[in-house]
Design a protein around this motif. Structure first.
Motif, PDB file in Angstrom:
ATOM      1  N   ARG A 188       0.939  -1.457  -0.125  1.00 17.80           N
ATOM      2  CA  ARG A 188       0.039   0.172   0.135  1.00 17.80           C
ATOM      3  C   ARG A 188       0.434   1.659   0.314  1.00 17.80           C
ATOM      4  O   ARG A 188       1.876   0.732   0.189  1.00 17.80           O
ATOM      5  CB  ARG A 188      -0.934  -0.072   1.481  1.00 17.80           C
ATOM      6  CG  ARG A 188       0.025  -0.081   2.465  1.00 17.80           C
ATOM      7  CD  ARG A 188      -1.731   0.111   3.604  1.00 17.80           C
ATOM      8  NE  ARG A 188      -0.542   0.400   4.480  1.00 17.80           N
ATOM      9  CZ  ARG A 188      -1.026   0.378   6.164  1.00 17.80           C
ATOM     10  NH1 ARG A 188      -2.681  -0.156   6.150  1.00 17.80           N
ATOM     11  NH2 ARG A 188      -0.634   0.044   6.966  1.00 17.80           N
ATOM     12  N   GLN A 189       0.392   2.233  -0.562  1.00 21.81           N
ATOM     13  CA  GLN A 189       1.004   3.512  -0.369  1.00 21.81           C
ATOM     14  C   GLN A 189      -0.025   4.548  -0.006  1.00 21.81           C
ATOM     15  O   GLN A 189      -0.540   4.684  -0.452  1.00 21.81           O
ATOM     16  CB  GLN A 189       1.866   3.548  -2.197  1.00 21.81           C
ATOM     17  CG  GLN A 189       2.562   4.938  -1.933  1.00 21.81           C
ATOM     18  CD  GLN A 189       3.020   5.165  -3.097  1.00 21.81           C
ATOM     19  OE1 GLN A 189       3.153   4.306  -3.839  1.00 21.81           O
ATOM     20  NE2 GLN A 189       4.224   5.539  -2.668  1.00 21.81           N
ATOM     21  N   ALA A 190       0.646   5.210   0.659  1.00 20.57           N
ATOM     22  CA  ALA A 190       0.002   6.773   0.797  1.00 20.57           C
ATOM     23  C   ALA A 190       0.225   8.039   0.662  1.00 20.57           C
ATOM     24  O   ALA A 190       1.639   8.039  -0.413  1.00 20.57           O
ATOM     25  CB  ALA A 190      -0.908   6.991   2.457  1.00 20.57           C
TER      26      ALA A 190
ATOM     27  N   GLY B 112       2.143  10.712   0.183  1.00 22.82           N
ATOM     28  CA  GLY B 112       3.202  11.362   0.515  1.00 22.82           C
ATOM     29  C   GLY B 112       3.906  10.424   1.172  1.00 22.82           C
ATOM     30  O   GLY B 112       5.328  11.141   2.487  1.00 22.82           O
ATOM     31  N   LYS B 113       3.695   9.087   1.114  1.00 21.69           N
ATOM     32  CA  LYS B 113       4.675   7.320   1.704  1.00 21.69           C
ATOM     33  C   LYS B 113       5.186   7.238   1.280  1.00 21.69           C
ATOM     34  O   LYS B 113       4.611   7.054  -0.058  1.00 21.69           O
ATOM     35  CB  LYS B 113       3.951   7.099   2.702  1.00 21.69           C
ATOM     36  CG  LYS B 113       3.713   8.211   4.233  1.00 21.69           C
ATOM     37  CD  LYS B 113       2.580   7.303   4.731  1.00 21.69           C
ATOM     38  CE  LYS B 113       2.278   8.437   6.138  1.00 21.69           C
ATOM     39  NZ  LYS B 113       1.851   7.928   7.454  1.00 21.69           N
ATOM     40  N   GLU B 114       6.207   6.253   1.194  1.00 22.30           N
ATOM     41  CA  GLU B 114       6.751   4.917   0.527  1.00 22.30           C
ATOM     42  C   GLU B 114       5.378   4.103   0.114  1.00 22.30           C
ATOM     43  O   GLU B 114       4.980   3.661   1.245  1.00 22.30           O
ATOM     44  CB  GLU B 114       8.564   4.976   0.388  1.00 22.30           C
ATOM     45  CG  GLU B 114       8.588   6.229   0.683  1.00 22.30           C
ATOM     46  CD  GLU B 114      10.736   5.377   1.065  1.00 22.30           C
ATOM     47  OE1 GLU B 114      11.127   6.703   1.159  1.00 22.30           O
ATOM     48  OE2 GLU B 114      10.548   4.600   1.535  1.00 22.30           O
ATOM     49  N   ARG B 115       5.913   3.359  -0.729  1.00 22.52           N
ATOM     50  CA  ARG B 115       5.139   2.149  -0.843  1.00 22.52           C
ATOM     51  C   ARG B 115       5.456   0.944   0.799  1.00 22.52           C
ATOM     52  O   ARG B 115       6.539   1.043   0.483  1.00 22.52           O
ATOM     53  CB  ARG B 115       5.444   1.312  -2.143  1.00 22.52           C
ATOM     54  CG  ARG B 115       4.265  -0.193  -2.151  1.00 22.52           C
ATOM     55  CD  ARG B 115       4.730  -0.485  -4.127  1.00 22.52           C
ATOM     56  NE  ARG B 115       4.620   0.231  -4.892  1.00 22.52           N
ATOM     57  CZ  ARG B 115       4.055   0.610  -5.764  1.00 22.52           C
ATOM     58  NH1 ARG B 115       4.240  -1.144  -6.446  1.00 22.52           N
ATOM     59  NH2 ARG B 115       3.751   0.942  -7.015  1.00 22.52           N
ATOM     60  N   GLU B 116       4.256   0.317   1.033  1.00 21.39           N
ATOM     61  CA  GLU B 116       4.753   0.085   2.359  1.00 21.39           C
ATOM     62  C   GLU B 116       3.861  -1.598   2.393  1.00 21.39           C
ATOM     63  O   GLU B 116       2.621  -2.084   1.575  1.00 21.39           O
ATOM     64  CB  GLU B 116       3.878   0.250   3.443  1.00 21.39           C
ATOM     65  CG  GLU B 116       3.665  -0.369   4.746  1.00 21.39           C
ATOM     66  CD  GLU B 116       2.792   0.073   6.033  1.00 21.39           C
ATOM     67  OE1 GLU B 116       3.422  -0.088   7.323  1.00 21.39           O
ATOM     68  OE2 GLU B 116       2.109   1.034   5.794  1.00 21.39           O
TER      69      GLU B 116
ATOM     70  N   SER C 190       1.990  -3.112  11.384  1.00 31.45           N
ATOM     71  CA  SER C 190       0.689  -2.529  11.168  1.00 31.45           C
ATOM     72  C   SER C 190      -0.560  -2.809  10.767  1.00 31.45           C
ATOM     73  O   SER C 190      -2.081  -2.492  10.965  1.00 31.45           O
ATOM     74  CB  SER C 190       0.880  -1.367   9.660  1.00 31.45           C
ATOM     75  OG  SER C 190       1.437  -2.468   9.191  1.00 31.45           O
TER      76      SER C 190
ATOM     77  N   GLU D  83      -5.388   5.568  10.105  1.00 36.23           N
ATOM     78  CA  GLU D  83      -4.256   5.236   9.463  1.00 36.23           C
ATOM     79  C   GLU D  83      -4.127   4.740   8.318  1.00 36.23           C
ATOM     80  O   GLU D  83      -3.086   4.392   7.056  1.00 36.23           O
ATOM     81  CB  GLU D  83      -3.313   4.805  10.333  1.00 36.23           C
ATOM     82  CG  GLU D  83      -3.384   4.209  10.691  1.00 36.23           C
ATOM     83  CD  GLU D  83      -3.751   4.473  12.055  1.00 36.23           C
ATOM     84  OE1 GLU D  83      -5.118   5.375  11.974  1.00 36.23           O
ATOM     85  OE2 GLU D  83      -3.436   4.018  13.350  1.00 36.23           O
TER      86      GLU D  83
ATOM     87  N   ALA E 237      -5.347   4.278   1.621  1.00 35.36           N
ATOM     88  CA  ALA E 237      -3.952   4.154   1.155  1.00 35.36           C
ATOM     89  C   ALA E 237      -3.902   3.212  -0.019  1.00 35.36           C
ATOM     90  O   ALA E 237      -5.481   2.917  -0.647  1.00 35.36           O
ATOM     91  CB  ALA E 237      -2.784   3.029   1.517  1.00 35.36           C
TER      92      ALA E 237
END
Length: 123
Positions: free
Chosen positions: A38-40, A42-46, A63, A89, A92
Motif C-alpha cells: 500500500r502507498q499513502a 506522501g509516503k513510500e510504498r509499504e 501495522s 491510517e 492508501a
C-alpha cells in the motif's frame, strides 16, 4: 503477459471492514507467490502481506498483523485481503503483486503489479 486487476476498494468508516480482490491472468497462478502493498499520499510504498504458492503467509507486524488476512483461491486465480478493524491510517492505494519467488514478493521486487485500488477510512 501477466495481468493483475485489483478491486474492492472504497470508503469505509473506522472500525469497518473491506475485502480486496486481485484477479490474475496470463500465468499459472498456483505457481506464483502473491502479495499486497500500500502507498499513502506522501509516503513510500509499504508491505502489507504475502502468501506463497503453498499458503504460507506473512504480515507487516507493525501495522496490520491481527487485523488483515491474506488468502488465495487458485481455482479463481484470485488473492484476497480481508481487512477488519480499519483505521484512518490504513487509508492508501493498495497494490497487488506477483512473482515466482516469494522473497521478491515480500520485498517488493516482484515482476508484476496491479494498477491499485483506493481504500479510504474515515474517522
Amino acid at each position: 503477459q501477466v495481468q493483475l486487476v485489483e478491486s474492492g476498494g472504497g470508503l469505509v468508516q473506522a472500525g469497518g471492514s473491506l475485502r480486496l480482490s486481485c484477479e490474475a491472468s496470463g500465468h499459472t497462478f498456483s505457481n506464483y507467490a502473491m502479495g499486497w502493498f500500500r502507498q499513502a499520499p506522501g509516503k513510500e510504498r509499504e508491505f502489507v502481506a504475502a502468501i506463497s504458492w503453498s499458503d504460507s503467509n506473512i504480515y507487516n507486524p507493525d501495522s496490520v498483523e491481527g487485523r488483515f488476512t491474506i488468502s488465495r483461491d487458485n481455482a479463481k486465480n484470485t488473492v484476497y485481503l480481508q481487512m477488519n478493524s480499519l483505521k484512518p491510517e490504513d487509508t492508501a492505494v493498495y497494490y497487488c503483486n506477483a512473482d515466482i519467488r516469494y522473497t521478491r514478493v515480500v520485498v517488493g521486487m516482484s515482476d508484476y503489479w496491479g494498477q491499485g485500488t483506493q481504500v479510504t477510512v474515515s474517522s
